[in-house]
Design an enzyme around this catalytic site. Structure first.
Site, PDB file in Angstrom:
ATOM      1  CD  GLU A 267      42.352  50.691  36.833  1.00  0.00           C
ATOM      2  OE1 GLU A 267      43.039  51.314  37.669  1.00  0.00           O
ATOM      3  OE2 GLU A 267      42.753  50.468  35.672  1.00  0.00           O
ATOM      4  CG  HIS A 270      46.291  50.541  40.402  1.00  0.00           C
ATOM      5  ND1 HIS A 270      47.659  50.597  40.486  1.00  0.00           N
ATOM      6  CD2 HIS A 270      46.022  50.263  39.091  1.00  0.00           C
ATOM      7  CE1 HIS A 270      48.193  50.375  39.282  1.00  0.00           C
ATOM      8  NE2 HIS A 270      47.218  50.153  38.413  1.00  0.00           N
ATOM      9  CD  GLU A 296      50.180  48.490  36.039  1.00  0.00           C
ATOM     10  OE1 GLU A 296      49.721  49.483  36.625  1.00  0.00           O
ATOM     11  OE2 GLU A 296      49.581  47.934  35.104  1.00  0.00           O
TER      12      GLU A 296
HETATM   13 ZN    ZN Z   1      47.509  49.859  36.330  1.00  0.00          ZN
END
Ligand code: ZN
Length: 501
Positions: A267, A270, A296
């Protein structure tokens, strides 16, 4: 922004701001729903989110926005940013107007009902409970695809919602290539007789210590906690409302540190992307991430390519020991195999790097056949099992661990799964290109220096926002079109190190 924008384009950006702000406000409420909201708030929250989504659609599809867009297009603005602004504003407006309001409402009802019946079906381990909802959703998703298609294949219109410009024709050979390489690799790992010792990763890990280590690691890599937070949630995710406000969530297992640590690194990847988006274009259609595949790639890069490397663990190990002083000491050589297992598994979200893309390949194949009418919903559970047998050599003992395991189809998200695999491939190719340019990254990681890699991603990916297509970004950053070669090369190296295959 170097030079002032022409007047009509400025007015378009102004008109877009409420579209963006309504979206961001909805995202804040969704984040709150997953992290803080008491369970009895669900119904009221659903109403709030529905109102905001309706307002956003009205703005985007409305006459005022259409006029502002047409005027800006007539103005003949020059430059990459202006062109990209017009392209993206047109794309979003057209998408909002092409789908009839009736269909949007039907879809909202069907997916709300679909989500509930999927949850019931999963709890009862009975596909039949979900069957009618899924059939209805597939019918509506097909209508939506037809409304957006403009001569393209249905599935391409859906892929385009998640990864702009990606097509079935481009993805099918990628998946064929991956299947041909990965299926034998998984078999060889199973047959070679090597049993990976996972003891170093297992034991008792207090949640507070897991949180502290995860947060410290994310901060050391470069996540700015003055511009972000890390909170607990049932399902980890990242959401950004602005460059200066990016939220990460995490969950933990007390008997294994890996889900929390690698979930946070994922995360955080991201989140680094969201924090690195071009602030000058915030609240405009080009101030956002380019698509889910590239998004991603940023999470997979830090989670897998950095976070599972030996050099990263040379840096992390002393911090790990401090966080868990009771845990039996281990060396980098002991933990490395436990971070690179290859094992056929039933559940996508628990899959390792080698089998993960086979899980995606199965869904890519099945959802294309469902949408093309070549696979009937009644035959889906059997087709699912056959596909898993063929690709992974396993068969789910229950529908809950098989065809009902993922939430995506119940939400009408067809064409979404391939972006996970695109992310894996893009991450590997970017990582190789960065290493070629920056030299010995391993030595840097071992010293806790992650800045050079992060800066490289900022320059080549983050700062471009949604100005260029994902294909163009990958080409510009790596000098080559996307291919599975880098991913397979890295995987072969770790498989050789752990399994001797
Ligand atoms: Zn992801």
């Amino acid at each position: 922004m170097s030079s002032p924008l022409p007047p009509a384009l400025s007015r378009l950006i102004e008109a877009y701001r409420s579209v963006h702000d309504l979206q961001a406000a909805a995202a804040v409420l969704s984040w709150d729903q997953e992290t803080m909201m008491p369970s009895q708030g669900r119904e009221a929250r659903g109403q709030l989110l529905g109102t905001l989504a309706g307002l956003r659609h009205e703005h985007l599809a409305g006459a005022a926005f259409a006029d502002a867009l047409a005027a800006a297009e007539d103005e003949a603005a020059e430059g990459e940013a202006a062109q990209a602004l017009l392209r993206e504003a047109r794309r979003e407006h057209d998408r909002a107007t092409k789908i009839p309001g009736e269909l949007t409402r039907a879809m909202a009802e069907a997916t709300s009902e679909g989500l509930a019946s999927w949850q019931r079906a999963r709890a009862a381990d009975d596909f039949a409970i979900f069957r009618d909802s899924l059939a209805r959703i597939i019918d509506l998703v097909g209508q939506k695809a037809d409304a957006l298609a403009e001569g393209r294949p249905r599935y391409d219109a859906l892929l385009d919602l998640y990864e702009q410009g990606s097509t079935e024709a481009q993805l099918a050979p990628l998946f064929d290539g991956l299947r041909a390489e990965l299926a034998p690799m998984v078999q060889a790992a199973a047959d070679c007789g090597v049993e990976v010792d996972e003891a170093p990763a297992q034991g008792q890990f207090a949640p507070e210590a897991q949180y502290a280590l995860g947060r410290e690691t994310a901060a050391a890599i470069g996540f700015d906690f003055e511009a972000g937070r890390l909170d607990q949630a049932a399902h980890p995710f990242c959401t950004g409302f602005a460059v200066g406000d990016v939220r990460l969530t995490w969950r933990y297992q007390e008997d294994d540190f890996r889900p929390a640590l690698f979930g946070i690194l994922h995360e955080m990847g991201h989140g680094l992307y969201e924090q690195g988006l071009p602030a000058a274009w915030q609240s405009t259609p080009i101030g956002t991430a380019v698509g889910l595949g590239v998004h991603e790639s940023q999470s997979r890069l830090w989670e897998n390519l950095v976070g599972r490397s030996r050099s990263f663990w040379e840096w992390l190990l002393p911090r790990f020991r401090k966080a868990f002083p009771e845990h039996p000491a281990f060396e980098v050589d002991h933990i490395y195999p436990a971070l690179h297992t290859i094992r056929p598994s039933l559940i996508r979200v628990e899959a390792d790097e080698a089998t993960y893309n086979l899980h995606v390949a199965a869904r890519f194949e099945l959802e294309r056949r469902l949408l093309a009418g070549k696979l009937m919903v009644d035959d889906l559970p059997e087709a699912w099992d056959a596909s898993y047998k063929e690709l992974l050599g396993v068969r789910a003992p229950s529908a809950a661990d098989g065809v009902l395991q993922d939430i995506h189809w119940s939400m009408g998200a067809f064409g979404y799964f391939p972006t996970y695999t695109l992310g894996n491939l893009i991450a590997a190719q970017l990582f190789d290109a960065a290493r070629a340019e920056l030299g010995d990254l391993d030595a840097a990681f071992a010293r806790g220096e992650f800045g050079p890699l992060l800066d490289w991603m900022r320059r080549h990916i983050h700062q471009h926002g949604n100005l260029r297509s994902a294909d163009q970004l990958v080409q510009d950053a790596t000098g080559a079109p996307l291919s599975p070669d880098a991913f397979l090369g890295q995987l072969r190296a770790s498989a050789a190190a752990v399994y001797g295959i």
